[in-house]
Write a protein that holds these residues in place. Structure first.
Motif, PDB file in Angstrom:
ATOM      1  N   ASP A   1      23.035  91.669  22.063  1.00  0.00           N
ATOM      2  CA  ASP A   1      22.283  91.711  20.814  1.00  0.00           C
ATOM      3  C   ASP A   1      21.769  93.122  20.549  1.00  0.00           C
ATOM      4  OD1 ASP A   1      20.978  90.685  18.523  1.00  0.00           O
ATOM      5  OD2 ASP A   1      19.092  90.569  19.626  1.00  0.00           O
TER       6      ASP A   1
ATOM      7  N   THR B   1      26.102  87.093  25.201  1.00  0.00           N
ATOM      8  CA  THR B   1      26.030  87.700  23.879  1.00  0.00           C
ATOM      9  C   THR B   1      25.186  88.957  23.942  1.00  0.00           C
ATOM     10  OG1 THR B   1      26.229  85.554  22.760  1.00  0.00           O
ATOM     11  CG2 THR B   1      25.324  87.384  21.481  1.00  0.00           C
TER      12      THR B   1
ATOM     13  N   TYR C   1      31.925  89.044  30.443  1.00  0.00           N
ATOM     14  CA  TYR C   1      31.735  88.229  29.245  1.00  0.00           C
ATOM     15  C   TYR C   1      31.155  86.850  29.537  1.00  0.00           C
ATOM     16  CZ  TYR C   1      34.299  91.656  26.496  1.00  0.00           C
ATOM     17  OH  TYR C   1      34.692  92.809  25.859  1.00  0.00           O
TER      18      TYR C   1
ATOM     19  N   THR D   1      24.724  80.099  25.054  1.00  0.00           N
ATOM     20  CA  THR D   1      25.051  81.472  25.422  1.00  0.00           C
ATOM     21  C   THR D   1      23.829  82.098  26.072  1.00  0.00           C
ATOM     22  OG1 THR D   1      25.899  83.596  24.586  1.00  0.00           O
ATOM     23  CG2 THR D   1      24.332  82.414  23.203  1.00  0.00           C
TER      24      THR D   1
ATOM     25  N   THR E   1      21.817  85.515  25.945  1.00  0.00           N
ATOM     26  CA  THR E   1      21.714  86.695  25.093  1.00  0.00           C
ATOM     27  C   THR E   1      20.876  87.780  25.756  1.00  0.00           C
ATOM     28  OG1 THR E   1      21.876  85.308  23.108  1.00  0.00           O
ATOM     29  CG2 THR E   1      21.024  87.531  22.814  1.00  0.00           C
TER      30      THR E   1
END
Length: 210
Positions: free
Chosen positions: A110, A108, A127, A141, A143
């Motif tokens: 951010d 992820t 990804y 996940t 991040t």
């Protein structure tokens, strides 16, 4: 904490029976594990999809097969019907909560890169990363903050936050995110267009010469 999911034994493996199982709103499945006998089961499609959406792809599931003690499993593989948005088959792997395993975990990004405010475009070539951890320590996940990325900057696997509970197995220099100048995309599109027509012409010429 594992989320509970009920299952029923599946003794008849005929294609006609399997089709009927799906028509009834259930998912033909298999549960297996290291030194464990493979077992054919069925689970409710709605309950399974809800479990994955609510708990994540790597959720620990307490699978309760009728008249048997629940076992801790993870969804290993599954197949879907893209037209109906339904699962058509699922494989559950019995996990040892004390043993580390390798799984894919999503990345992820951010924040808003500083370079985007100057016209740059954020691209994410990677990804997922391969993570090794005990089942209870697998993150939902991974991040990473991209807010300080300027045009031309790149974040790699080595820039991901470290954790004592899991290990990332990907090569450290693998690119995760980069901010490219807007003209780079235009150049890429033009290069693609320029290369497309000669390739088609060559293919046509080869066919005519045969």
């Amino acid at each position: 904490m594992a989320v509970a999911l009920k299952a029923e034994k599946r003794d008849n493996l005929k294609t006609s029976v399997t089709k009927q199982i799906r028509a009834n709103g259930d998912v033909p499945s298999v549960v297996y594990g290291k030194n464990k006998e493979s077992k054919a089961i069925t689970v409710n499609n709605v309950e399974l999809v809800k479990t994955i959406r609510d708990e994540g792809r790597n959720a620990i599931i307490s699978l309760a097969v009728e008249n048997e003690q629940p076992v801790d499993v993870m969804l290993h593989q599954y197949q879907t019907d893209p037209l109906r948005d339904e699962m058509t088959h699922a494989d559950f792997y019995i996990v040892n909560m004390d043993e580390a395993m390798d799984v894919s975990v999503g990345i992820t990004l951010d924040g808003e890169p500083a370079g985007e405010k100057e016209g740059g475009v954020l691209q994410q070539p990677l990804y997922e990363v391969q993570v090794r951890a005990k089942p209870a320590d697998i993150p939902d996940t991974v991040t990473v903050d991209v807010s300080e990325l300027n045009i031309g900057d790149t974040l790699s696997v080595s820039d991901l936050p470290h954790s004592a509970s899991y290990e990332i197995n990907d090569e450290e220099d693998t690119a995760i995110a980069t901010v490219i100048p807007p003209d780079t995309i235009e150049d890429t599109d033009e290069a693609t267009d320029e290369n497309a027509e000669p390739e088609l012409v060559d293919a046509s010429d080869d066919n005519n010469n045969e």
